[in-house]
Scaffold this motif. Structure first.
Motif, short mmCIF file in Angstrom:
data_model
loop_
_atom_site.label_atom_id
_atom_site.label_comp_id
_atom_site.label_asym_id
_atom_site.label_seq_id
_atom_site.Cartn_x
_atom_site.Cartn_y
_atom_site.Cartn_z
N UNK A 76 1.08 -1.14 0.05
CA UNK A 76 0.15 0.00 0.10
C UNK A 76 0.72 1.23 -0.09
N UNK A 77 1.62 1.30 0.63
CA UNK A 77 2.95 2.56 0.53
C UNK A 77 3.29 2.58 -0.36
N UNK A 78 3.91 1.59 -1.51
CA UNK A 78 4.72 1.75 -2.95
C UNK A 78 3.37 2.32 -3.63
N UNK A 79 1.75 1.70 -3.48
CA UNK A 79 0.97 2.38 -4.65
C UNK A 79 0.73 3.95 -4.14
N UNK A 202 -7.66 6.75 -8.07
CA UNK A 202 -7.63 5.81 -8.61
C UNK A 202 -6.03 5.51 -9.15
N UNK A 203 -4.75 6.57 -8.77
CA UNK A 203 -3.65 6.37 -8.43
C UNK A 203 -3.21 6.19 -6.85
N UNK A 209 -8.03 -1.82 -2.41
CA UNK A 209 -9.26 -1.63 -1.62
C UNK A 209 -10.46 -0.88 -2.09
N UNK A 210 -9.99 -1.08 -3.52
CA UNK A 210 -10.66 -0.46 -4.12
C UNK A 210 -12.05 -1.86 -4.63
N UNK A 211 -13.32 -0.86 -5.52
CA UNK A 211 -13.92 -2.46 -5.46
C UNK A 211 -13.91 -2.83 -6.79
N UNK A 217 -11.88 0.63 -14.10
CA UNK A 217 -11.48 1.69 -14.29
C UNK A 217 -10.44 2.12 -14.24
N UNK A 218 -9.80 1.72 -13.14
CA UNK A 218 -8.65 2.00 -12.86
C UNK A 218 -7.73 1.22 -13.72
N UNK A 219 -7.79 0.61 -14.93
CA UNK A 219 -7.31 -0.19 -15.16
C UNK A 219 -7.40 0.47 -17.24
N UNK A 220 -8.48 1.49 -16.50
CA UNK A 220 -7.81 1.69 -18.51
C UNK A 220 -7.58 3.42 -18.45
#
Length: 271
Positions: A76-79, A202-203, A209-211, A217-220
């Motif tokens: 999570x910290x990396x993200x 999204x980034x 933790x996202x649905x 949508x994040x992948x787009x």
């Protein structure tokens, strides 16, 4: 006063024909035109955009400080760190570029570029490259601060050399297309803000933790793959095949988005 026909003048008709047959000077080549537009945009935007770059950097640093209270470490910290660093790119390359082209279209600035003997791709690429260049200091500062804040290794920060231009190209192409296709500059500003907000939500937020619908949508979102590539390098033994795969996706999306922006420039310039 008498009027003499051009036909009776010695060599008159021949001179007229030679003038009509004269060839126009050839259009400038892509690379020299791109460099010229890039330098012009860089010098023009340097004074106006530097304060906004500070805003983008402080915004990303503030987000990491807020997330420090709910994220301890690990993936999570990396993200969070990777997403905050790429957010600087999104703020400048997507948001500000959408506003710039929206205003350029509204105030007739495209007519000026249309009179220049430069290819449309040079205008789009030059402006996109100039805006993306402003993201380098802020992205590096954000990444270093994030690594210190979350205790992440800085061994592979050199990967930003690839992440910044590739993610910047994808986001700048998207921003330019939004600005050129928007019917009014207000819509261009709105679309740029929405795009930056999507890059933020999204980034920066960890994908776990996202649905599921939001993950799709994040992948787009083009910036997602730059975030993923950068986040993978914080591990002890990064999977470089996956890193290169994410960077390749960024490169492909960048080519497509810049091609769409070039088409949108041609469409807006002839109207």
């Amino acid at each position: 006063m008498s009027v003499v026909s051009a036909d009776v003048l010695p060599g008159g008709a021949l001179a007229v024909e030679e003038q009509g047959a004269a060839e126009l000077s050839p259009r400038a080549r892509l690379w020299p035109s791109l460099v010229a537009v890039y330098r012009a945009q860089l010098s023009r935007a340097r004074v106006a955009r530097i304060p906004l770059l500070f805003v983008a950097t402080f915004q990303s640093i503030g987000i990491m400080i807020l997330m420090r209270g709910v994220v301890d470490g690990g993936g999570e910290a990396r993200a969070v760190v990777a997403g905050s660093a790429v957010l600087v790119v999104a703020f400048v390359a997507l948001n500000l570029l959408a506003q710039y082209f929206g205003q350029l279209r509204a105030n007739g600035g495209l007519d000026h570029y249309a009179t220049l003997p430069v290819p449309p791709a040079a205008v789009v690429l030059g402006a996109a490259g100039a805006y993306a260049s402003f993201t380098v200091p802020g992205t590096v500062v954000t990444a270093v601060f994030g690594c210190l804040l979350f205790g992440l290794p800085m061994t592979h920060l050199w990967v930003l050399v690839a992440v910044i231009p590739l993610a910047g190209a994808a986001l700048a192409g998207l921003g330019a297309a939004l600005g050129l296709l928007a019917p009014r500059p207000e819509f261009a500003t709105l679309l740029g803000q929405l795009g930056m907000s999507a890059a933020l939500l999204l980034g920066v937020l960890p994908a776990e933790r996202l649905p599921e619908v939001v993950r799709l949508a994040r992948d787009l979102l083009p910036s997602t793959y730059g975030v993923e590539a950068f986040a993978r390098t914080f591990g002890g033994d990064p999977d470089w095949a996956l890193v290169l795969g994410d960077l390749a996706v960024c490169a492909v999306v960048g080519v497509i988005s810049l091609a769409v922006a070039t088409w949108a420039y041609r469409r807006a310039a002839v109207r």
